[in-house]
Design a protein around this motif. Structure first.
Motif, short mmCIF file in Angstrom:
data_model
loop_
_atom_site.label_atom_id
_atom_site.label_comp_id
_atom_site.label_asym_id
_atom_site.label_seq_id
_atom_site.Cartn_x
_atom_site.Cartn_y
_atom_site.Cartn_z
N PRO A 128 0.83 -1.21 0.00
CA PRO A 128 0.00 0.00 0.00
C PRO A 128 0.87 1.26 0.00
CG PRO A 128 -0.09 -1.09 2.13
CD PRO A 128 0.60 -2.02 1.19
N PHE A 129 0.34 2.32 -0.60
CA PHE A 129 1.13 3.54 -0.80
C PHE A 129 0.22 4.75 -0.64
CE2 PHE A 129 2.55 6.75 -3.99
CZ PHE A 129 3.81 7.01 -3.48
N VAL A 130 0.70 5.76 0.08
CA VAL A 130 -0.02 7.04 0.11
C VAL A 130 0.96 8.19 -0.06
CG1 VAL A 130 -2.05 6.47 1.51
CG2 VAL A 130 0.07 7.19 2.64
N VAL A 131 0.43 9.27 -0.61
CA VAL A 131 1.20 10.51 -0.70
C VAL A 131 0.64 11.45 0.36
CG1 VAL A 131 1.78 12.49 -2.14
CG2 VAL A 131 1.56 10.23 -3.18
N ALA A 132 1.51 11.94 1.23
CA ALA A 132 1.08 12.90 2.25
C ALA A 132 1.81 14.21 2.02
CB ALA A 132 1.39 12.36 3.63
N ASP A 133 1.06 15.27 1.88
CA ASP A 133 1.66 16.56 1.62
C ASP A 133 2.11 17.20 2.93
OD1 ASP A 133 2.21 19.21 0.95
OD2 ASP A 133 0.83 19.07 -0.76
N ALA A 134 3.42 17.39 3.07
CA ALA A 134 3.95 17.93 4.32
C ALA A 134 3.38 19.32 4.62
CB ALA A 134 5.47 17.99 4.28
N TYR A 155 -4.15 2.52 5.44
CA TYR A 155 -4.92 1.34 5.87
C TYR A 155 -6.01 1.01 4.85
CZ TYR A 155 -7.92 -1.43 9.02
OH TYR A 155 -8.69 -2.40 9.60
N GLN A 156 -6.66 2.06 4.36
CA GLN A 156 -7.70 1.83 3.34
C GLN A 156 -7.09 1.27 2.05
OE1 GLN A 156 -9.20 5.78 3.52
NE2 GLN A 156 -10.87 5.27 4.92
N ASN A 157 -5.91 1.78 1.69
CA ASN A 157 -5.24 1.26 0.49
C ASN A 157 -4.72 -0.16 0.69
OD1 ASN A 157 -5.76 3.64 -0.72
ND2 ASN A 157 -3.68 4.43 -0.63
N ALA A 158 -4.65 -0.59 1.94
CA ALA A 158 -4.20 -1.95 2.23
C ALA A 158 -5.40 -2.88 2.40
CB ALA A 158 -3.35 -1.96 3.49
N ASP A 159 -6.56 -2.47 1.86
CA ASP A 159 -7.79 -3.24 1.99
C ASP A 159 -8.08 -3.57 3.45
OD1 ASP A 159 -8.13 -3.26 -0.77
OD2 ASP A 159 -6.93 -5.08 -1.01
N SER A 160 -7.91 -2.58 4.31
CA SER A 160 -8.20 -2.72 5.75
C SER A 160 -7.46 -3.88 6.39
CB SER A 160 -9.71 -2.87 5.99
OG SER A 160 -10.39 -1.83 5.38
N ASP A 161 -6.23 -4.07 5.97
CA ASP A 161 -5.41 -5.13 6.53
C ASP A 161 -4.27 -4.47 7.32
OD1 ASP A 161 -3.44 -7.05 6.96
OD2 ASP A 161 -3.80 -8.09 5.06
N ALA A 162 -4.31 -4.62 8.64
CA ALA A 162 -3.34 -3.92 9.48
C ALA A 162 -1.91 -4.39 9.21
CB ALA A 162 -3.68 -4.12 10.95
N GLU A 163 -1.76 -5.72 9.00
CA GLU A 163 -0.43 -6.28 8.69
C GLU A 163 0.18 -5.61 7.47
OE1 GLU A 163 1.71 -9.06 9.84
OE2 GLU A 163 0.58 -8.33 11.57
#
Ligand SMILES: Nc1ncnc2c1ncn2[C@@H]1O[C@H](COP(=O)(O)OP(=O)(O)O)[C@@H](O)[C@H]1O
Ligand SMILES: [Mg+2]
Length: 397
Positions: A128-134, A155-163
């Motif tokens: 999973p990957f997200v872009v966060a604007d500082a 977490y959402q991009n990881a299909d709600s998989d915490a691992e």
């Protein structure tokens, strides 16, 4: 019961006249846009072809080869990045590891591939990957809340998989904008920049963050995410950093030939952590990013290759769009040259290519639906059209 004709896509509800291809089954229908969407989903899940599986330690050569398909040039950056990624996954694959996490900082002018490199690596690794604007973290003042929303998105991009979330990649964009203002800052409290850097430190080093995925009340279901193994890739243009590097390099090359030596040395000189601290990053923050990646401005040839050669290149994308209306789109060689030349002047890297193409193709795209009726089956972009796009479109009326 009378048979009902299906005129809307069963997935998105679009009318068949408003889409390209419309496939009708027994009592369902699907449009080309949804087919494409499904295709992407399946590829993402399967990890198309060369993408690697979750726990495998990647080979730096394979990462580089994958990046080469999508990112033009930036060779040494790709190598540094590939090695850093490999080391990161070696490290987290070993539960009793003693090796420090080494995050990656990409320094380079706007539109040269910082975000593209990071997102392509994530795609390759299938994480999973997200872009966060500082900068948005700055504005809110309360960094904690924003950090939580970044982790929630991951977490959402990881299909709600915490691992999976805990093995993801966070791209911190525009970190140069949270630099301390003024080099010799005697300002004792700099909330905007230094404060955010301090707050990010904890996240990067590893902390536990509680998120509430349902968006409801906190008490309902909270998930705790440990950020220890999340890889952080930071990116920034660091405008003006060249002056700092210059004064460092010049200091070592005084005398008659200083000017000559200077330009060559500058081109080859790496950004050093000291330069970044001088720029206004706090040493602890920079210390967390032990892999420094340098991106260079793109040449005209590289811009043309971005237009026509890389996977999912711009020309192919627009050809696809025109094709949806049954119109063929072609670019003359000279016009590609011209587009690259004009883009170079804007100093926006490859970003300017997109702007140029929109400017040139917009009048056509506005009229595309009626081209078929007018028996216009192909559009050739000549250098004239690059210089004066709108006039010819009006002549078509
Ligand atoms: N080296 C490159 N190779 C291929 N495409 C590129 C390259 N650099 C930039 N681009 C294109 O320009 C767009 C903007 O690039 P991006 O990576 O967001 O730039 P930035 O360095 O500002 O983060 C991307 O979507 C990509 O299509
Ligand atoms: Mg970017």
């Amino acid at each position: 019961m009378t048979e009902k004709k299906i005129e809307h896509c069963s997935f998105c509800g679009k009318h068949k006249n408003s889409v390209g291809t419309f496939i009708v089954g027994e009592d369902v229908a699907i449009c080309n846009i949804c087919v494409d969407g499904c295709d992407k989903l399946i590829k993402n899940k399967q990890g198309s072809g060369k993408l690697i599986s979750n726990l495998e330690i990647p080979n730096p050569h394979d990462i580089k080869a994958y990046l080469d398909q999508y990112v033009v040039g930036q060779d040494s950056a790709k190598i540094v990045l590939s090695v850093a990624i490999t080391n990161h996954y070696k490290r987290i694959g070993n539960s009793n590891n003693e090796i420090d996490k080494s995050n990656i900082l990409i320094v380079g002018p706007t539109g040269t591939g910082k975000t593209l490199l990071a997102s392509t690596v994530a795609k390759y690794l299938n994480v999973p990957f997200v872009v966060a604007d500082a900068t948005t973290l700055t504005e809110a003042g309360y960094v904690g809340d924003d950090v939580e929303s970044v982790i929630l998105r991951l977490y959402q991009n990881a299909d709600s998989d915490a691992e999976r979330t805990q093995r993801g990649i966070i791209f911190l964009d525009e970190v140069d904008k949270i630099a301390r203002k003024g080099e010799s800052a005697t300002v004792s409290r700099d909330v905007s920049g230094e404060g955010v850097q301090q707050a990010l430190l904890k996240l990067i080093e590893g902390t536990k963050i509680k998120i509430s995925p349902v968006g409801g009340r906190r008490s309902e279901t909270t998930v705790e995410i440990d950020t220890t193994n999340i890889l952080f890739i930071a990116g920034g243009a660091f405008v003006g950093l060249d002056r700092i590097i210059k004064s460092r390099v010049q200091g070592t090359a005084m005398g008659f030939s200083a000017d000559l030596v200077k330009s060559e040395m500058l081109e080859n000189s790496m950004v050093s952590p000291d330069d970044l601290v001088k720029y206004g990053m706090i040493p602890e923050f920079i210390g967390r990013f032990s892999s420094l990646v340098n991106l260079h401005g793109l040449t005209k040839e590289q811009l043309i290759s971005i237009l026509t050669e890389v996977k999912h290149n711009y020309v192919e994308q627009y050809q696809w769009l025109f094709n949806q209306d049954g119109v063929e789109l072609n670019f003359e060689k000279e016009s590609l040259n011209l587009i690259a030349d004009r883009t170079l002047k804007t100093k926006t890297g490859a970003r300017g290519l997109h702007t140029e193409l929109e400017r040139i193709l917009l009048p056509h795209m506005f009229d595309l639906p009626k081209y078929r009726k007018q028996s216009i089956l192909s559009v050739a972009i000549t250098s004239n059209l690059v210089n004066t796009p709108a006039t010819l479109a009006r002549e078509n009326e």
